[in-house]
Design a protein around this motif. Structure first.
Motif, PDB file in Angstrom:
ATOM      1  N   LEU A 177       0.935  -1.490  -0.243  1.00  0.00           N
ATOM      2  CA  LEU A 177      -0.028  -0.085  -0.398  1.00  0.00           C
ATOM      3  C   LEU A 177       1.074   1.194  -0.452  1.00  0.00           C
ATOM      4  O   LEU A 177       0.491   2.645  -0.982  1.00  0.00           O
ATOM      5  CB  LEU A 177      -1.290   0.217   1.252  1.00  0.00           C
ATOM      6  N   GLY A 217       1.927   2.526  -3.500  1.00  0.00           N
ATOM      7  CA  GLY A 217       0.694   3.194  -4.052  1.00  0.00           C
ATOM      8  C   GLY A 217       0.159   2.627  -4.992  1.00  0.00           C
ATOM      9  O   GLY A 217      -0.900   2.240  -6.079  1.00  0.00           O
ATOM     10  N   ALA A 218       0.144   0.944  -4.312  1.00  0.00           N
ATOM     11  CA  ALA A 218      -0.524   0.119  -4.979  1.00  0.00           C
ATOM     12  C   ALA A 218      -1.965  -0.032  -3.852  1.00  0.00           C
ATOM     13  O   ALA A 218      -2.833   0.031  -3.163  1.00  0.00           O
ATOM     14  CB  ALA A 218      -0.628  -1.646  -4.717  1.00  0.00           C
ATOM     15  N   THR A 219      -3.373  -0.127  -4.893  1.00  0.00           N
ATOM     16  CA  THR A 219      -4.361  -0.475  -4.312  1.00  0.00           C
ATOM     17  C   THR A 219      -4.947  -1.126  -4.168  1.00  0.00           C
ATOM     18  O   THR A 219      -4.122  -2.360  -3.885  1.00  0.00           O
ATOM     19  CB  THR A 219      -5.619  -0.538  -5.461  1.00  0.00           C
TER      20      THR A 219
END
Lengths: 486, 264, 451
Positions: A373, A376-378
């Motif tokens: 996360l 910047g991962a969903t």
């Protein structure tokens, strides 16, 4: 004397052992508890154990051994050909026991005196009618041998009962006397009692092993008997299943195995996506509140008896699939089908997969999610690319366990899959499984000397081996997985 | 907050992040009280303070990692180059691509070294083809001073590296998305002294290209790597100044007590 | 950042505002929402199926608790029932149910004529067919029990045949009656008139819970009496066998067992036994208890033994978990004041673990209560229409059946009236399970300790 009476006797003498040994211990210590090695109650328990436990074991062993001895003795009444056939003997012995039991009942009700029993002769009177007139129903006619054996059986059983009583009395009294003599203030009662208790605890835990041994032994021995009737190769590689109780059966495993695996495959097709996605939602998305409601709701599915699912398959799912899929698509018009059973078993397995996967997903360290996360991962990218790969071994283990359950599932396939053994690809066709055939070959009036019956044990052995391998592999995978994150 | 002394001239130039009146509540716990901080570009800013003082909490506000904690509530304003990161229009996913983070414990993914580094560029669609991706991976690993150690085993799992290498891999992973700010939450606390020295050297190196914010429990580390230092205590930002000023002439008695070892 | 490549750091593109969602992020967010919907969808589907299943079962099953019956005066004609007039029980028993059937039919027809109800062309035999075949048997039992009734006129309430019952419940219609050899549309029209006249009524049917099973031709008289008794007997036996053995085994494995290959084998064994298909336990029971040890087939004792072996692993696993949940500090405290290991376990650890053990045991019993497959193999699917004796009179050795087995055997009969009863039996079974689970939950809530 009856077993009930003997058990009561053991209980009484055990209680007496407790009271008397406790008193003796106190007396030997001049009523001062501090002079005793152990607490007074331990002397009491020692007395109770010595009086009751050996007698109880003696009784249990006697009850196990006596029928076997009597059976061996009664073999003299029957022709050698029948004696050598274990299944025929089982039936004959059953008859003997029933006749003997019938006579017992008749005597107990006063319909026959012992003298009349001795005079009974199947040549002269109709034993069956005579017994049924006093309310004892017999299935078949009584042959002279069976009658003679039954009389002998009664005599032996009576002798046995006397021997049994003597054994119990002697063991109980000897144990009692020993305990009373041993009771003295310096006697290490607690250590002795604890040793015996530990032994009993161990014995209880060995029951698990005994069960496995029992399963393997009974499956193996009866399967071996089956293979004396029927060639091994024909069983494991036979393509036809058509049992015929008049003989000439074809008992090929492959159609049943195909049905079993096909149904399990469909079941997993339903259960794996639904179960894994449900677990993902519960573990990663649901709020604690939603989770505390949804998780138990899904687990209700696992608590419902499988026969309920079976009825659901039979009454609702089967006709629904037939009317809306199979018939419009021209794929047949059977309510019972691979599809019906597979879907319903799949639903049954959802909570199983979701609970295990949920645990496993939760065991993936939070730091792993944070790492993803933080880049910047969903959430879904994190789950798909980080959490699931990390949890994969555990989830595979869960799926294997669920597969083993699907393979061993009985009631849903019995009610929903049909009884026709077939090698077919059409999922809307009725097919059958190993478990269905075990049930159908072993229920009803069966004789245990025909390959048609004994094949059920070979089927059981196959089933046991299949599920055992799946479970062990799954267990190892899951265990390794858990160690990784501990 | 009259005890906070901010150099007014600093505010106007080169501010990457501007925080004003930031408050954080975890349920009923008031974890951070009214914090104003300016993070400057191309500089290392250290947050120090005793455990539970709110320094990590504040760090996690800067890329909205607090969003993942259900009970957390953040108020106040945090601007990244003038844009409010708590604006409802902001997608934290896009924000975190610009504000990367390195965690306390090295947390490589259960993937190969290459895939670990390529993870960010892949999800953010930064590479058009395999060659570009290879280049990003290589430059990132070089940037994290790890290339020479792993270039022959890029396909091996990242979890097989030593602790210090794992942490540098995580830094390479964060660098690969070319963020503007790099947040580091006690990045050396799980490492041995040699690995710590390597990572500190790397941080100094990174300063030339990003603004770096580091939370540390070690005052020596703060003194070694940072140019600006903020001291937090019981959820308050007590003092924020140039690092050498904080350590040589602290203005607040609490700061002085902390750096001289009387509280903490 | 223009010299990014030169310094070894990837270049960022032109600066993008975080306030504007770019195309890629929009796409990623869509896939995020989709993924979440899959999860929610999976849960929704699972719960929906559960709901549909329970709904259809309740819809099909609740009517089993209500049954149509016919009420009319019957004169117990002394000439028909006791030719010689001496009330000798042996002679009275000589009159078969056929004789009583004739009597009932005549009485019904007479009553219909008296009430002025048009038979509508239904033959006398077909009027008699409206009465359950169980009716004459019940009347006969009643008379044999009380011979003084002979000669009197009593107001008799007797079950209607299942086709009439099905007609009132909507299962049987005029259309199905045309194809049905057991009932004709004329009979149904007559039934309408009977309902109007109040002769045929539907009321709560306690017999569904108390009566034994009935033969294929008399679904209206089939009840769960034997199955409920059988299940209760088995639950009792399973409880008194699993609880001591399970607790003893768990205590040994958790507290005393040395770590060696033997205990390792036991452990692996238990986890594997917990996953062995239940039908294999049925084969074991058949081979070991019935064929080898010669215990009576279909008896609750054998059923309970099989279920015990099947449930033990689960109960041992649950019990060990609750023993493990007792913190070591408690053990250390007891050992520290000089208690022996055995005293520590029995005086301190076991009482503290008891709520957990009981919860696990109840849940294990609930599983055992719903288990069907192994019981089929040991003969509990046989048709049993006499109650087992009380436990002390050897009732555990009498043939009986169990609730889930009754569900199965009714479900496999051809008359659709039995499907209603099968669903009804499930309602009873589920009621038992709900109660057991509720007790387990209450126990857990009440005594749950957090260390």
């Amino acid at each position: 004397m009856s077993v009930l009476f003997l058990s009561a006797f053991i209980a009484v003498i055990g209680a007496a052992g407790y009271v008397i040994c406790r008193q003796r211990a106190m007396a030997s210590a001049d009523g001062n508890i501090r002079n005793l090695h152990s607490l007074p109650s331990y002397y009491g328990w020692h007395g109770a154990i010595m009086a009751a436990v050996p007698a109880m074991f003696g009784l249990a062993i006697w009850l196990l051994v006596q029928p076997m001895l009597i059976e061996r003795q009664l073999q003299n009444y029957f022709p050698a050909a029948e004696v050598e056939n274990p299944a025929a003997m089982t039936l004959l012995m059953g008859d003997v026991r029933r006749v003997a039991g019938g006579i017992d009942v008749a005597v107990a009700r006063g319909a026959l005196t012992e003298a009349e029993v001795a005079a009974l002769d199947s040549g002269r009177s109709d034993i069956r009618a005579e017994l049924s007139s006093v309310g004892v129903a017999l299935g078949s006619q009584v042959t002279p041998q069976v009658l003679a054996a039954a009389k002998d059986y009664r005599a032996s059983a009576a002798t046995g009962a006397i021997g049994r009583s003597i054994l119990v009395f002697v063991l109980a009294l000897a144990g009692f006397a020993y305990a009373v003599r041993a009771t003295h203030k310096d006697f290490r009662a607690r250590n002795r009692v604890e040793r015996v208790t530990l032994g009993l605890l161990m014995l209880a835990s060995i029951i698990a092993i005994m069960t496995t041994v029992g399963i393997v032994a009974s499956l193996l021995s009866e399967s071996l008997r089956f293979f004396t009737f029927y060639p091994v190769g024909d069983f494991f590689f036979g393509l036809t299943w058509s049992p015929n109780f008049r003989g000439n059966s074809q008992l090929g495993l492959l159609p049943l195995l195909w049905g079993t695996l096909y149904i399990s495959f469909i079941a997993m097709l339903v259960a794996v996506p639904l179960g894994v996605f449900a677990a993902i939602y519960l573990a990663e998305y649901a709020s604690p509140r939603a989770r505390s409601v949804l998780k138990p709701l899904i687990e209700i599915i696992a608590g419902i008896p499988t026969v309920v699912f079976g009825l659901f398959a039979l009454v609702t799912v089967g006709p629904f699939l037939r009317d809306y899929f199979a018939q419009p698509l021209g794929l047949g018009n059977s309510g019972s089908s691979v599809m019906t059973a597979g879907i319903v078993i799949g639903i049954l397995n959802i909570p199983f997969i979701s609970s295990l996967s949920d645990d496993i997903i939760n065991a993936v360290p939070q730091s792993m999610r944070d790492g993803s996360l933080g880049l910047g991962a969903t959430k879904s990218e994190t789950i798909r690319q980080v959490v699931l790969p990390a949890a994969l071994p555990g989830i595979v283990g869960a799926i294997l366990m669920a597969t083993s359950r699907a393979i061993g599932e009985t009631m849903i396939v019995t009610l929903g899959a049909g009884a026709a053994a077939r090698l077919d690809l059409n999922p809307f066709e009725a097919m059958t499984t190993i478990t269905v055939k075990i049930v159908s070959q072993l229920t009803g009036d069966t004789e245990f000397n025909s390959p048609e019956t004994l094949v059920a044990f070979a089927l059981g052995l196959t089933l046991f081996a299949f599920t055992l391998v799946l479970n062990i592999v799954a267990l190892l995978i899951v265990r390794r997985y858990r160690e990784q994150y501990e | 907050m009259n005890d906070m002394r901010v150099d007014q001239t600093m505010m106007t130039t080169d501010n990457k992040i501007t925080a004003r009146g930031v408050q954080v509540h975890y349920g009923t716990n008031h974890a951070l009280k009214d914090v104003d901080v300016d993070i400057r570009d191309k500089m290392v800013t250290a947050f120090i303070g005793p455990s539970g003082c709110g320094k990590s909490t504040f760090l996690r506000c800067l890329n909205r990692m607090n969003d993942t904690v259900a009970s957390a509530r953040v108020t106040g304003k945090i601007l990244l180059e003038g844009e409010d990161i708590y604006d409802p229009k902001v997608d934290p996913v896009q924000l975190r691509a610009k504000v990367g983070m390195v965690f306390q414990k090295p947390n490589p993914f259960p993937k190969s070294i290459y895939d670990n580094v390529a993870y960010g560029p892949r999800i953010h669609g930064m590479a058009g083809n395999k060659a570009e991706l290879d280049e990003i991976v290589e430059t990132s690993l070089r940037g994290a001073a790890l290339w020479n150690e792993v270039k022959d085993r890029l396909t091996e799992p990242g979890t097989g590296l030593s602790g210090g290498q794992q942490q540098r891999l995580c830094i390479a992973r964060a660098v690969a998305t070319s963020p503007e700010v790099l947040l580091m939450d006690e990045p050396c606390s799980a490492l041995d002294p040699i690995a710590t020295a390597q990572v500190e050297e790397l941080i100094d190196d990174l300063r030339s290209r990003f603004s770096v914010v580091i939370v540390t429990h070690s005052m020596q580390q703060a003194a070694r790597v940072s140019q600006k230092t903020a001291f937090f205590h019981l959820g308050n930002l007590v003092e924020f100044n140039d690092t050498d000023k904080i350590f040589t002439s602290p203005q607040d008695p609490r700061t002085e007590s902390y750096i001289s070892g009387r509280i903490g | 950042m223009t010299d990014a490549i030169a310094t070894g750091i990837p270049a960022a593109g032109p600066r993008r505002s975080i306030l504007i969602e770019d195309a890629l992020t929009r796409k990623r967010n869509r896939s995020e929402r989709r993924f979440k919907m899959y999860g929610l969808g999976a849960i929704t589907i699972s719960l929906l199926v559960l709901f549909v299943m329970l709904f259809t079962i309740f819809r099909d099953g609740y009517t089993a608790f209500f049954q149509a019956s016919l009420t009319f005066p019957v004169t117990l004609d002394a000439e028909a029932l006791d030719e010689n007039g001496n009330r000798d029980p042996a002679e009275l028993a000589g009159v078969t149910t056929i004789g009583y059937g004739n009597l009932l039919r005549a009485a019904l027809i007479q009553h219909l004529n008296a009430e002025g109800i048009d038979l509508g062309g239904v033959s006398e035999a077909d009027v008699g067919a409206l009465i359950s075949r169980d009716g004459p048997a019940q009347l006969r039992d009643q008379v044999l029990a009380d011979p003084d009734l002979i000669g009197q006129t009593i107001e008799l309430q007797t079950l209607a045949t299942s086709r009439l019952d099905g007609y009132l419940k909507g299962r049987v219609t005029m259309e199905t009656a045309l194809l049905d050899s057991n009932i004709s549309p004329e009979q149904l029209q007559l039934a309408d008139r009977l309902s109007e006249a109040g002769i045929m009524t539907t009321a709560f049917n306690p017999g569904f819970l108390t009566l034994p099973d009935a033969s294929d031709q008399r679904p209206e008289a089939a009840g769960l009496g034997v199955a409920i008794i059988g299940s209760l007997y088995m639950m009792f036996l399973v409880l008194i066998m699993t609880l001591p053995i399970g607790v003893a085994a768990s205590i040994y494995l958790e507290e005393f067992a040395p770590k060696n290959w033997f205990t390792d084998i036991i452990e692996v064994n238990i986890s594997n036994l917990a996953a062995v298909p239940s039908i294999v336990f049925g084969i074991l029971g058949l081979a070991l208890f019935i064929n080898f040890a010669g215990m009576p087939a279909s008896s609750t004792l054998v059923g309970a033994l099989v279920l015990t072996l099947m449930t033990l692993p689960t109960i041992i696993i649950a019990t060990r978990a609750s023993l493990r949940a007792v913190p070591p500090s408690i053990r250390d405290a007891a050992l520290g004041v000089g208690a022996s290991k055995m005293q520590t376990v029995f005086h301190h650890v076991l009482p503290l673990a008891m709520p957990g053990i009981l919860t696990g045991t109840i849940l294990g019993l609930a599983t055992a209560l719903g288990e069907t497959a192994p019981l089929l193999l040991i003969g509990m699917v046989a048709f049993v229409n006499s109650y087992p004796a009380p436990p002390l009179d050897g009732g555990f050795l009498d043939p009986a059946t169990a609730l889930p087995v009754q569900v199965y055997s009714w479900a496999s009969r051809s008359d659709p009236a039995f499907l209603e009863r099968s669903s009804g039996a499930i309602i009873v079974l589920l009621a038992f399970l709900v109660v057991m689970n509720a007790v387990a939950i209450i126990l857990r809530r009440r005594f749950e300790r957090r260390w």
